[in-house]
Scaffold this motif. Structure first.
Motif, PDB file in Angstrom:
ATOM      1  N   ILE A 156       0.843  -1.200   0.000  1.00 45.58           N
ATOM      2  CA  ILE A 156       0.000   0.000   0.000  1.00 45.58           C
ATOM      3  C   ILE A 156       0.875   1.246   0.000  1.00 45.58           C
ATOM      4  CG2 ILE A 156      -1.695   1.350   1.297  1.00 45.58           C
ATOM      5  CD1 ILE A 156      -2.837  -1.343   2.310  1.00 45.58           C
ATOM      6  N   ASP A 157       1.922   1.245   0.816  1.00 46.44           N
ATOM      7  CA  ASP A 157       2.825   2.399   0.869  1.00 46.44           C
ATOM      8  C   ASP A 157       3.473   2.651  -0.489  1.00 46.44           C
ATOM      9  OD1 ASP A 157       3.872   4.482   2.604  1.00 46.44           O
ATOM     10  OD2 ASP A 157       5.815   3.476   2.446  1.00 46.44           O
ATOM     11  N   ASP A 158       3.823   1.592  -1.187  1.00 47.91           N
ATOM     12  CA  ASP A 158       4.400   1.743  -2.527  1.00 47.91           C
ATOM     13  C   ASP A 158       3.424   2.441  -3.469  1.00 47.91           C
ATOM     14  OD1 ASP A 158       6.673   0.412  -1.606  1.00 47.91           O
ATOM     15  OD2 ASP A 158       6.122  -1.507  -2.529  1.00 47.91           O
ATOM     16  N   VAL A 159       2.131   2.095  -3.386  1.00 52.82           N
ATOM     17  CA  VAL A 159       1.129   2.741  -4.237  1.00 52.82           C
ATOM     18  C   VAL A 159       0.972   4.210  -3.836  1.00 52.82           C
ATOM     19  CG1 VAL A 159      -1.292   2.744  -4.971  1.00 52.82           C
ATOM     20  CG2 VAL A 159      -0.081   0.569  -4.717  1.00 52.82           C
ATOM     21  N   VAL A 160       0.914   4.480  -2.531  1.00 57.25           N
ATOM     22  CA  VAL A 160       0.797   5.869  -2.064  1.00 57.25           C
ATOM     23  C   VAL A 160       1.988   6.693  -2.550  1.00 57.25           C
ATOM     24  CG1 VAL A 160       0.838   7.356  -0.001  1.00 57.25           C
ATOM     25  CG2 VAL A 160      -0.657   5.332  -0.068  1.00 57.25           C
ATOM     26  N   ASN A 161       3.193   6.137  -2.446  1.00 58.90           N
ATOM     27  CA  ASN A 161       4.392   6.851  -2.889  1.00 58.90           C
ATOM     28  C   ASN A 161       4.416   7.056  -4.400  1.00 58.90           C
ATOM     29  OD1 ASN A 161       5.393   7.185  -0.288  1.00 58.90           O
ATOM     30  ND2 ASN A 161       6.434   5.211  -0.334  1.00 58.90           N
ATOM     31  N   THR A 162       3.970   6.055  -5.152  1.00 61.90           N
ATOM     32  CA  THR A 162       3.887   6.196  -6.605  1.00 61.90           C
ATOM     33  C   THR A 162       2.899   7.297  -6.982  1.00 61.90           C
ATOM     34  OG1 THR A 162       4.500   3.892  -6.986  1.00 61.90           O
ATOM     35  CG2 THR A 162       3.303   4.999  -8.760  1.00 61.90           C
ATOM     36  N   LEU A 163       1.751   7.317  -6.310  1.00 61.96           N
ATOM     37  CA  LEU A 163       0.777   8.376  -6.564  1.00 61.96           C
ATOM     38  C   LEU A 163       1.360   9.750  -6.238  1.00 61.96           C
ATOM     39  CD1 LEU A 163      -2.458   6.652  -5.260  1.00 61.96           C
ATOM     40  CD2 LEU A 163      -1.962   7.290  -7.631  1.00 61.96           C
ATOM     41  N   GLY A 164       2.109   9.836  -5.140  1.00 61.61           N
ATOM     42  CA  GLY A 164       2.756  11.099  -4.773  1.00 61.61           C
ATOM     43  C   GLY A 164       3.712  11.567  -5.853  1.00 61.61           C
ATOM     44  N   ALA A 165       4.470  10.640  -6.413  1.00 61.03           N
ATOM     45  CA  ALA A 165       5.410  10.992  -7.488  1.00 61.03           C
ATOM     46  C   ALA A 165       4.668  11.441  -8.747  1.00 61.03           C
ATOM     47  CB  ALA A 165       6.318   9.796  -7.801  1.00 61.03           C
ATOM     48  N   GLN A 166       3.399  11.034  -8.875  1.00 54.30           N
ATOM     49  CA  GLN A 166       2.589  11.423 -10.026  1.00 54.30           C
ATOM     50  C   GLN A 166       1.727  12.644  -9.732  1.00 54.30           C
ATOM     51  OE1 GLN A 166       0.889   7.476 -10.573  1.00 54.30           O
ATOM     52  NE2 GLN A 166       2.176   7.159 -12.372  1.00 54.30           N
ATOM     53  N   GLY A 167       1.960  13.278  -8.584  1.00 58.27           N
ATOM     54  CA  GLY A 167       1.290  14.535  -8.261  1.00 58.27           C
ATOM     55  C   GLY A 167       0.037  14.436  -7.416  1.00 58.27           C
ATOM     56  N   ILE A 168      -0.270  13.251  -6.865  1.00 63.24           N
ATOM     57  CA  ILE A 168      -1.461  13.107  -6.019  1.00 63.24           C
ATOM     58  C   ILE A 168      -1.010  12.998  -4.565  1.00 63.24           C
ATOM     59  CG2 ILE A 168      -3.518  11.751  -5.500  1.00 63.24           C
ATOM     60  CD1 ILE A 168      -3.563  10.859  -8.419  1.00 63.24           C
ATOM     61  N   ALA A 169      -1.307  14.032  -3.790  1.00 66.00           N
ATOM     62  CA  ALA A 169      -0.928  14.096  -2.382  1.00 66.00           C
ATOM     63  C   ALA A 169      -1.815  13.177  -1.540  1.00 66.00           C
ATOM     64  CB  ALA A 169      -1.046  15.531  -1.885  1.00 66.00           C
ATOM     65  N   PRO A 170      -1.332  12.716  -0.372  1.00 68.30           N
ATOM     66  CA  PRO A 170      -2.138  11.836   0.482  1.00 68.30           C
ATOM     67  C   PRO A 170      -3.527  12.378   0.810  1.00 68.30           C
ATOM     68  CG  PRO A 170       0.115  11.863   1.256  1.00 68.30           C
ATOM     69  CD  PRO A 170       0.015  12.914   0.175  1.00 68.30           C
ATOM     70  N   GLU A 171      -3.668  13.698   0.959  1.00 68.40           N
ATOM     71  CA  GLU A 171      -4.988  14.238   1.285  1.00 68.40           C
ATOM     72  C   GLU A 171      -5.981  14.107   0.127  1.00 68.40           C
ATOM     73  OE1 GLU A 171      -2.284  17.809   0.372  1.00 68.40           O
ATOM     74  OE2 GLU A 171      -2.121  16.015   1.614  1.00 68.40           O
ATOM     75  N   ASN A 172      -5.492  13.655  -1.022  1.00 69.51           N
ATOM     76  CA  ASN A 172      -6.354  13.390  -2.178  1.00 69.51           C
ATOM     77  C   ASN A 172      -6.422  11.901  -2.513  1.00 69.51           C
ATOM     78  OD1 ASN A 172      -7.049  16.107  -2.603  1.00 69.51           O
ATOM     79  ND2 ASN A 172      -5.102  16.458  -3.626  1.00 69.51           N
ATOM     80  N   ILE A 173      -6.066  11.078  -1.521  1.00 73.10           N
ATOM     81  CA  ILE A 173      -6.100   9.622  -1.690  1.00 73.10           C
ATOM     82  C   ILE A 173      -7.063   9.030  -0.663  1.00 73.10           C
ATOM     83  CG2 ILE A 173      -4.777   7.475  -1.561  1.00 73.10           C
ATOM     84  CD1 ILE A 173      -2.266   9.106  -2.289  1.00 73.10           C
ATOM     85  N   VAL A 174      -7.984   8.208  -1.142  1.00 74.22           N
ATOM     86  CA  VAL A 174      -8.875   7.432  -0.285  1.00 74.22           C
ATOM     87  C   VAL A 174      -8.347   6.004  -0.301  1.00 74.22           C
ATOM     88  CG1 VAL A 174     -11.226   6.569   0.013  1.00 74.22           C
ATOM     89  CG2 VAL A 174     -10.849   8.922  -0.750  1.00 74.22           C
ATOM     90  N   ILE A 175      -8.251   5.392   0.878  1.00 71.21           N
ATOM     91  CA  ILE A 175      -7.746   4.017   0.989  1.00 71.21           C
ATOM     92  C   ILE A 175      -8.827   3.173   1.651  1.00 71.21           C
ATOM     93  CG2 ILE A 175      -5.958   2.514   1.946  1.00 71.21           C
ATOM     94  CD1 ILE A 175      -4.135   5.008   2.065  1.00 71.21           C
ATOM     95  N   GLY A 176      -9.158   2.046   1.018  1.00 73.76           N
ATOM     96  CA  GLY A 176     -10.172   1.189   1.599  1.00 73.76           C
ATOM     97  C   GLY A 176     -10.094  -0.223   1.079  1.00 73.76           C
ATOM     98  N   GLY A 177     -10.885  -1.076   1.688  1.00 79.27           N
ATOM     99  CA  GLY A 177     -10.857  -2.459   1.267  1.00 79.27           C
ATOM    100  C   GLY A 177     -12.008  -3.263   1.828  1.00 79.27           C
TER     101      GLY A 177
END
Length: 165
Positions: free
Chosen positions: A90-111
């Protein structure tokens, strides 16, 4: 875990499936974590239910379709190395999204189920502001009495937790 070096485990190198807008063109993303016996493809079907095609939807895949071997209420060490490896996925996906310009406050995580447990555990252990969190049939990992892991600087995201009865 958030300040340590990335780990290597059974879930590293597994695919991350996507749908919706490409992350580099999206302003927000949803990370969908499957349950035991499920798959990333299964979770991507939720994107149709959300009805927001402008979002990027990403779903990591667990090796062998399970993130960790025991119940989420088992002692944490009995669910290793899968648990730590799943949190790293999950952290790898969050970090990849960050590198693509999506900050954590714009990420919803669920399952769902085991994925719901992993998503909640990730959000609790990684102190930052998220766009939201949701858990369908899940809870924090560990037996009763397991100390809570959130940092003193953790801010609870908007969240939903539900289960069918």
């Amino acid at each position: 875990m958030p300040d340590s070096a990335p780990i290597s485990g059974p879930h590293q190198g597994q695919p991350v499936k996507t749908t919706g807008r490409a992350p580099e063109k999206a302003s927000a993303a949803v990370i969908l974590v499957h349950g035991r016996g499920g798959s990333a493809e299964d979770m991507l079907g939720l994107s149709q239910q959300f009805g927001v095609p402008a979002l990027a939807y990403l779903a990591p895949q667990a090796r062998g379709h399970t993130w960790y071997p025991q119940s989420f209420l088992a002692p944490i060490e009995r669910n290793e190395p899968g648990l730590s490896s799943g949190l790293q996925a999950i952290d790898d996906v969050v970090n990849t999204l960050g590198a693509q310009g999506i900050a954590p406050e714009n990420i919803v995580i669920g399952g769902f189920s085991q994925g719901a447990c992993l998503a909640l555990e990730y959000v609790a252990r990684h102190a930052r502001r998220y766009g939201g969190a949701f858990a369908f049939s899940g809870g924090l990992i560990g037996p009763d009495g397991t100390p809570a892991t959130p940092s003193a600087h953790w801010t609870a995201p908007p969240s939903f937790s539900g289960a069918a009865t």
